[in-house]
Write a protein that holds these residues in place. Structure first.
Motif, PDB file in Angstrom:
ATOM      1  N   PRO A 103     -13.558  -4.884   6.954  1.00 12.76           N
ATOM      2  CA  PRO A 103     -13.023  -4.689   8.701  1.00 12.76           C
ATOM      3  C   PRO A 103     -13.472  -3.005   8.859  1.00 12.76           C
ATOM      4  O   PRO A 103     -13.327  -2.169   8.064  1.00 12.76           O
ATOM      5  CB  PRO A 103     -11.864  -4.565   8.774  1.00 12.76           C
ATOM      6  N   HIS A 104     -14.533  -3.040   9.892  1.00 11.59           N
ATOM      7  CA  HIS A 104     -15.004  -1.824  10.207  1.00 11.59           C
ATOM      8  C   HIS A 104     -15.818  -0.907   9.396  1.00 11.59           C
ATOM      9  O   HIS A 104     -16.150   0.137   9.311  1.00 11.59           O
ATOM     10  CB  HIS A 104     -13.998  -0.703  10.638  1.00 11.59           C
ATOM     11  N   ILE A 133      -4.186  -3.700   9.215  1.00  7.90           N
ATOM     12  CA  ILE A 133      -4.896  -4.700   8.967  1.00  7.90           C
ATOM     13  C   ILE A 133      -4.334  -5.329   7.847  1.00  7.90           C
ATOM     14  O   ILE A 133      -4.195  -4.971   6.770  1.00  7.90           O
ATOM     15  CB  ILE A 133      -6.455  -4.580   8.605  1.00  7.90           C
ATOM     16  N   TYR A 145     -11.509  -9.278   1.486  1.00  9.33           N
ATOM     17  CA  TYR A 145     -12.061  -7.922   1.621  1.00  9.33           C
ATOM     18  C   TYR A 145     -12.344  -7.250   0.218  1.00  9.33           C
ATOM     19  O   TYR A 145     -13.034  -6.239   0.245  1.00  9.33           O
ATOM     20  CB  TYR A 145     -10.967  -7.287   2.307  1.00  9.33           C
TER      21      TYR A 145
END
Length: 291
Positions: free
Chosen positions: A190-191, A243, A249
């Motif tokens: 994420p990001h 998160i 991930y």
């Protein structure tokens, strides 16, 4: 392409009758990419905003039809080649892109790294060589001054400027590593967007999903000159960002997921730059490829 026929069709593009325009535009769109230079020439000479807008929409439709077909062929291929996908994304922004300089640059870098590698090196030592060649010898670096500039998402501008954003630098690095036969794959955080060096000898010993994290020896951040980090640092990052921790991930994503992320990021960058027409084109390709 019949030049006289095309010219006669284009002369009707400013017709106030919407039905006439729709019929004409459909016929022009059917002509495909060959008619784009003619349309661009008419656009440049025109001072009529309506005509220019209509020409822009027709060009977008032609480009979408072509790219949609190319992306569908790519997605249906067994390999879904990462380099080909990255070049196709660049072609959304640069329809007349010549991929030859991209292939030539990648081959130069691959060869320079290959000359330094040998089978006795550890994974860590191999990555140090890759980092040295890409970031020191060839001078690639992150663009930290204009992070969201659209140019930071395309492989051709990365090669021209030697600067790029996290995702294009990671894809560039992964493409080179995989050309060398190294198990370095994209990891979509994420990001952020990084790489993982997979353990070729990993064997699962339990049914616990979390154990799969051990299949990655370490992670690489090309946006930070190829710095290395561990799964614990991903855990810390997720906690700091509040998160939920997910196994995906920590593990490599497939090439389609990587290319979808590149397209999405490029569309956001174009929206930020008020280039809405291009942003819409990227979004349409993203939606098509997501199906």
């Amino acid at each position: 392409m019949d030049a006289k026929y095309i010219k006669s069709l284009i002369s009707l593009l400013d017709d106030p009758d919407t039905n006439v325009f729709n019929t004409v535009s459909e016929k022009i769109i059917m002509e495909g990419n060959e008619v784009i230079p003619v349309l661009e020439n008419v656009w440049e000479k025109s001072t009529d905003p309506l005509l220019q807008s209509r020409i822009e929409n027709i060009i977008d439709s032609i480009q979408y039809n072509y790219l949609a077909g190319e992306f569908q062929k790519w997605a249906q291929s067994q390999e879904m080649d990462l380099l080909q996908g990255t070049i196709l994304v660049a072609k959304i922004q640069y329809p007349e892109l010549n991929p030859s300089p991209i292939h030539e640059e990648l081959e130069k870098i691959r060869r320079d790294i290959w000359l330094e590698l040998n089978s006795s090196l550890t994974a860590l030592e191999k990555v140090k060589i890759i980092n040295h060649v890409i970031f020191t010898l060839h001078g690639y670096k992150p663009d930290t001054s204009n992070y969201f500039a659209p140019k930071n998402y395309f492989i051709n501008t990365l090669i021209e400027t030697k600067q790029g954003g996290p995702i294009i630098l990671s894809l560039f690095y992964a493409i080179i590593a995989q050309k060398l036969g190294l198990p370095i794959y994209c990891v979509s955080l994420p990001h952020n967007f990084v790489l993982g060096f997979k353990d070729r000898y990993y064997q699962k010993t339990t049914d616990e999903p979390a154990e799969e994290k051990h299949s990655i020896l370490f992670y690489i951040n090309p946006f930070n000159q190829g710095s290395l980090f561990s799964a614990k640092e991903i855990e810390l990052f997720l906690k700091q960002q509040k998160i939920d921790d997910e196994l995906s991930y920590y593990l490599p994503c497939n090439n389609k997921e990587a290319i979808l992320q590149l397209i999405y990021n490029a569309s956001v960058a174009l929206q930020r730059s008020n280039r809405q027409n291009k942003a819409i084109l990227f979004t349409r390709i993203h939606d098509l490829l997501s199906k």
